[in-house]
Design an enzyme around this catalytic site. Structure first.
Site, mmCIF file in Angstrom:
data_model
loop_
_atom_site.group_PDB
_atom_site.id
_atom_site.type_symbol
_atom_site.label_atom_id
_atom_site.label_comp_id
_atom_site.label_asym_id
_atom_site.label_seq_id
_atom_site.Cartn_x
_atom_site.Cartn_y
_atom_site.Cartn_z
ATOM 1 N N ASP A 89 54.836 105.386 -93.557
ATOM 2 C CA ASP A 89 55.728 104.438 -94.607
ATOM 3 C C ASP A 89 57.192 104.286 -94.261
ATOM 4 O O ASP A 89 57.778 105.529 -93.811
ATOM 5 C CB ASP A 89 55.259 105.123 -95.860
ATOM 6 C CG ASP A 89 55.797 104.124 -97.187
ATOM 7 O OD1 ASP A 89 56.137 102.902 -96.974
ATOM 8 O OD2 ASP A 89 55.544 104.668 -98.404
ATOM 9 N N HIS A 118 59.653 97.784 -88.685
ATOM 10 C CA HIS A 118 58.346 97.728 -88.099
ATOM 11 C C HIS A 118 58.426 97.901 -86.635
ATOM 12 O O HIS A 118 57.668 98.789 -86.062
ATOM 13 C CB HIS A 118 57.442 96.405 -88.615
ATOM 14 C CG HIS A 118 57.183 96.476 -89.971
ATOM 15 N ND1 HIS A 118 56.945 97.216 -90.728
ATOM 16 C CD2 HIS A 118 57.679 95.221 -90.665
ATOM 17 C CE1 HIS A 118 56.864 96.863 -92.163
ATOM 18 N NE2 HIS A 118 57.209 95.760 -92.062
ATOM 19 N N LEU A 164 41.852 111.561 -76.782
ATOM 20 C CA LEU A 164 42.278 111.137 -78.065
ATOM 21 C C LEU A 164 41.439 109.971 -78.444
ATOM 22 O O LEU A 164 41.553 109.173 -77.828
ATOM 23 C CB LEU A 164 43.754 110.956 -78.236
ATOM 24 C CG LEU A 164 44.007 110.604 -79.649
ATOM 25 C CD1 LEU A 164 44.163 111.660 -80.741
ATOM 26 C CD2 LEU A 164 45.460 109.840 -79.540
#
Ligand code: FPP
Length: 247
Positions: free
Chosen positions: A21, A38, A132
């Protein structure tokens, strides 16, 4: 001592979930359009994924686009979709080289067709990777996921009514998007907001919550280490008392 050296490798969170955020505020503070935030958020994604993979974290889930994000101005939604495509294109080789497996949660068939196709392509390409697991939450919301699970249970069992006593947590979890993913041990939310925002509500029943003032585009692996060090100081009791945990 470096933050990284303070991490106990034997007590790593198996699954870290992140609410990324603060992109918009980061850009606006610099006098730029929200999309600039972004774009810089992608750098934070890259560093966090690398940091998590290097540490040996098994699952990293990133909340990249919520069901509610469709309500943002059309121009921002379009820009986010384009950014997803360019990010997938630019990161594919690195993900493959680093043995990362990509998964998604959320209704990805509800995304623009070219985004869905790109995602499915990369999921297939990385399906056998063993490092991962990077889970992107896209067109996702927890309430959607739970309602969707109920719909699937009913649709699948139309012919043979379910024995009510056979319904338990394990049964229900098989219908969630996260069915093969362990619950998050640690949730990180950036930008000083203290909310869950419709993210993994079922799965976070016992997650440790960590909030930081850092805005997402500024988040780097060192901030990840800080969250893990904080997590490792906590006592997870899962409803028990302290003495039972220490046995
Ligand atoms: C929240 O900041 C961020 C988003 C809704 C989008 C996150 C997207 C990225 C980091 C880029 C693409 C992602 C990937 C996985 C390649 P906000 O816009 O709500 O910020 P604000 O609260 O300051 O307005």
């Amino acid at each position: 001592m470096d933050l990284k050296d303070q991490i106990d490798k034997k007590n790593l969170p198996q699954h870290i979930a992140v609410i990324m955020d603060g992109n918009g505020r980061w850009a606006q503070k610099k006098g730029n359009q929200r999309i600039f935030g972004h774009k810089n958020g992608v750098k934070a994604v890259r560093d966090t994924v690398e940091g998590a993979a290097e540490l040996g974290i098994n699952f990293l889930t990133l909340y990249a686009f919520s069901t509610e994000n469709w309500n943002r101005p059309k121009q921002e939604v379009n820009a986010l979709m384009s950014l997803l495509i360019t990010s997938i294109n630019s990161e594919t080789d690195t993900l493959i080289k680093n043995n990362v497996r990509l998964l998604t949660i959320g209704n990805i068939d509800g995304l623009p067709k070219n985004v869905t196709a790109k995602l499915k392509g990369l999921i297939n390409q990385t399906a056998n990777n063993t490092g991962l697991t990077l889970v992107l939450a896209l067109n996702y919301s927890a309430r959607w996921e739970i309602v969707n699970a109920v719909k699937e249970i009913i649709a699948e069992n139309r012919q043979n009514p379910i024995d009510v006593d056979s319904i338990n947590n394990e049964f229900f979890e098989r219908y969630l998007n996260t069915k093969d993913i362990p619950d998050p041990d640690l949730l990180i939310r950036t930008s000083g907001e203290y909310r869950i925002s419709n993210f993994l509500i079922w799965q976070m029943a016992y997650s440790e919550l960590y909030f930081t003032e850092v805005l997402w585009p500024d988040f780097r692996r060192n901030d990840l280490y800080e969250a893990i060090v904080d997590y490792q100081k906590r006592e997870r009791r899962f409803g028990k008392i302290s003495e039972q945990i220490k046995k």
